[in-house]
Design a protein around this motif. Structure first.
Motif, short mmCIF file in Angstrom:
data_model
loop_
_atom_site.label_atom_id
_atom_site.label_comp_id
_atom_site.label_asym_id
_atom_site.label_seq_id
_atom_site.Cartn_x
_atom_site.Cartn_y
_atom_site.Cartn_z
N HIS A 45 36.12 28.10 36.76
CA HIS A 45 36.53 26.83 36.15
C HIS A 45 38.00 26.52 36.48
CE1 HIS A 45 37.12 23.64 33.22
NE2 HIS A 45 38.14 24.31 32.73
N LEU A 46 38.87 27.54 36.36
CA LEU A 46 40.29 27.33 36.63
C LEU A 46 40.55 27.07 38.12
CD1 LEU A 46 41.91 29.96 34.25
CD2 LEU A 46 41.99 27.48 34.02
N ARG A 47 39.79 27.74 38.99
CA ARG A 47 39.94 27.49 40.44
C ARG A 47 39.56 26.04 40.77
NH1 ARG A 47 41.03 32.09 43.33
NH2 ARG A 47 40.18 34.06 42.60
N GLU A 48 38.55 25.55 40.08
CA GLU A 48 38.13 24.15 40.31
C GLU A 48 39.15 23.17 39.74
OE1 GLU A 48 34.16 23.55 38.81
OE2 GLU A 48 33.35 23.81 40.83
N ARG A 54 48.46 27.46 44.60
CA ARG A 54 48.48 28.44 45.68
C ARG A 54 47.76 29.73 45.31
NH1 ARG A 54 53.14 29.65 49.92
NH2 ARG A 54 52.78 27.44 50.19
N HIS A 55 47.91 30.16 44.07
CA HIS A 55 47.31 31.44 43.65
C HIS A 55 46.67 31.32 42.27
CE1 HIS A 55 49.45 33.42 46.97
NE2 HIS A 55 50.53 32.76 46.57
N HIS A 56 45.58 32.06 42.09
CA HIS A 56 44.92 32.20 40.77
C HIS A 56 44.77 33.70 40.52
CE1 HIS A 56 43.69 28.30 42.47
NE2 HIS A 56 43.60 27.86 41.23
N CYS A 57 45.82 34.31 40.01
CA CYS A 57 45.83 35.76 39.81
C CYS A 57 45.35 36.10 38.41
CB CYS A 57 47.25 36.30 40.02
SG CYS A 57 47.96 35.77 41.61
N PHE A 58 44.72 37.27 38.27
CA PHE A 58 44.17 37.58 36.95
C PHE A 58 44.06 39.08 36.71
CE2 PHE A 58 40.52 37.21 39.84
CZ PHE A 58 39.79 38.35 39.55
N ALA A 59 43.85 39.40 35.44
CA ALA A 59 43.48 40.77 35.04
C ALA A 59 42.63 40.66 33.79
CB ALA A 59 44.72 41.62 34.77
N TRP A 60 41.72 41.61 33.66
CA TRP A 60 40.89 41.65 32.45
C TRP A 60 40.62 43.09 32.04
CZ3 TRP A 60 36.40 44.24 33.48
CH2 TRP A 60 35.83 44.13 34.77
N ILE A 97 39.52 40.85 26.90
CA ILE A 97 40.44 39.74 27.16
C ILE A 97 40.60 39.53 28.66
CG2 ILE A 97 42.44 41.30 27.00
CD1 ILE A 97 44.06 38.92 25.93
N LEU A 98 40.73 38.28 29.05
CA LEU A 98 41.03 37.87 30.42
C LEU A 98 42.28 37.02 30.41
CD1 LEU A 98 40.38 37.00 33.47
CD2 LEU A 98 39.04 35.14 32.43
N VAL A 99 43.20 37.28 31.33
CA VAL A 99 44.35 36.39 31.53
C VAL A 99 44.38 35.97 33.01
CG1 VAL A 99 46.86 36.13 31.55
CG2 VAL A 99 45.73 37.30 29.63
N VAL A 100 44.40 34.68 33.23
CA VAL A 100 44.53 34.11 34.57
C VAL A 100 45.87 33.39 34.64
CG1 VAL A 100 43.53 32.59 36.33
CG2 VAL A 100 42.03 33.75 34.68
N VAL A 101 46.65 33.66 35.69
CA VAL A 101 47.92 32.96 35.89
C VAL A 101 47.81 32.13 37.17
CG1 VAL A 101 50.41 33.15 36.20
CG2 VAL A 101 49.22 34.77 34.70
N VAL A 102 47.93 30.83 37.01
CA VAL A 102 47.84 29.88 38.12
C VAL A 102 49.26 29.58 38.60
CG1 VAL A 102 47.11 27.56 38.80
CG2 VAL A 102 45.74 28.87 37.13
N ARG A 103 49.52 29.80 39.91
CA ARG A 103 50.87 29.57 40.43
C ARG A 103 50.95 28.37 41.36
NH1 ARG A 103 54.63 33.08 44.65
NH2 ARG A 103 56.52 31.82 44.35
N TYR A 104 51.90 27.51 41.05
CA TYR A 104 52.28 26.43 41.96
C TYR A 104 53.59 26.83 42.61
CZ TYR A 104 48.66 23.23 40.34
OH TYR A 104 47.45 22.64 40.07
N PHE A 105 53.58 26.96 43.94
CA PHE A 105 54.77 27.42 44.67
C PHE A 105 55.83 26.33 44.73
CE2 PHE A 105 56.78 28.43 48.93
CZ PHE A 105 57.50 29.52 48.45
N GLY A 106 57.06 26.70 44.44
CA GLY A 106 58.15 25.72 44.38
C GLY A 106 59.01 25.65 45.63
#
Length: 205
Positions: A45-48, A54-60, A97-106
């Motif tokens: 869902h977050l990738r869409e 640029r990145h959708h990094c995660f850990a669970w 728990i899942l955490v996803v961090v979405v990065r927009y490169f600056g």
């Protein structure tokens, strides 16, 4: 069943956080989860939704003991994203728990220490904005018995503080119960001492 870990800390509902550094924006999303299938849906869902990031990094981390886990850098230098996210889950002693961090490169590279700090802080912000709760791992059983055994069954239910999730009373009776995993062996043994009782395991949650 002594020694069983049947309680854990998690978050009550989804939360969000953000961290900004040198034009890069790190959007963090934390979710309470119970299965890898659920995890995949959130990530998809977050990738869409953030298809241009640029990145959708995660850990669970899953399970009361946190034995099942995964960290993913999604194209960031190895160990700079997924690992610091997972580190925050562990330092806060959170599971399911899942955490996803979405990065927009600056436009400005942050370097390895900068990336580690950014993913750590973004995760910490989402956790700080969440409501942390304690949950127990419960076993669910269906208990079948003859009507004549009703009083004996209800006595055990009351004494053991069992949660009845469904009940059917007639010539043949049944109750669906939920009980803490560490209490399962003792309670089921008590129930099975009652004449006509049959216990069917339905799964854990």
């Amino acid at each position: 069943m002594s020694g069983i870990i049947d309680s854990y800390k998690t978050i009550e509902k989804p939360s969000q956080g953000v961290y900004k550094e040198k034009g890069s924006k790190f959007l963090s999303y934390a979710y309470p989860v119970f299965s890898e299938e659920e995890i995949k849906k959130h990530i998809h869902h977050l990738r869409e939704e953030y298809y241009n990031a640029r990145h959708h990094c995660f850990a669970w981390q899953l399970g009361a003991d946190g034995a099942r886990y995964r960290a993913n850098d999604d194209g960031e230098p190895s160990g700079t994203a997924g690992k610091p996210i997972l580190g925050q889950l562990r330092s806060n002693e959170l599971s399911n728990i899942l955490v996803v961090v979405v990065r927009y490169f600056g436009g400005t590279k942050l370097g390895v220490p900068g990336l580690i700090r950014a993913y750590k802080e973004a995760t910490a912000d989402a956790i700080n904005n969440a409501i942390v709760i304690e949950r127990t791992v419960n076993d669910n059983y269906k208990v079948y018995f003859a009507y004549a055994a009703m009083n004996d069954i209800m006595k055990i239910v009351k004494e053991e503080n069992l949660v009845i999730t469904d009940q059917q009373f007639g010539l043949a009776c049944s109750v669906a119960i939920s009980l803490r995993q560490s209490e399962t062996e003792k309670v089921i043994a008590r129930l099975q001492h009652v004449e006509t009782v049959r216990c069917e395991y339905l799964g854990s949650l």
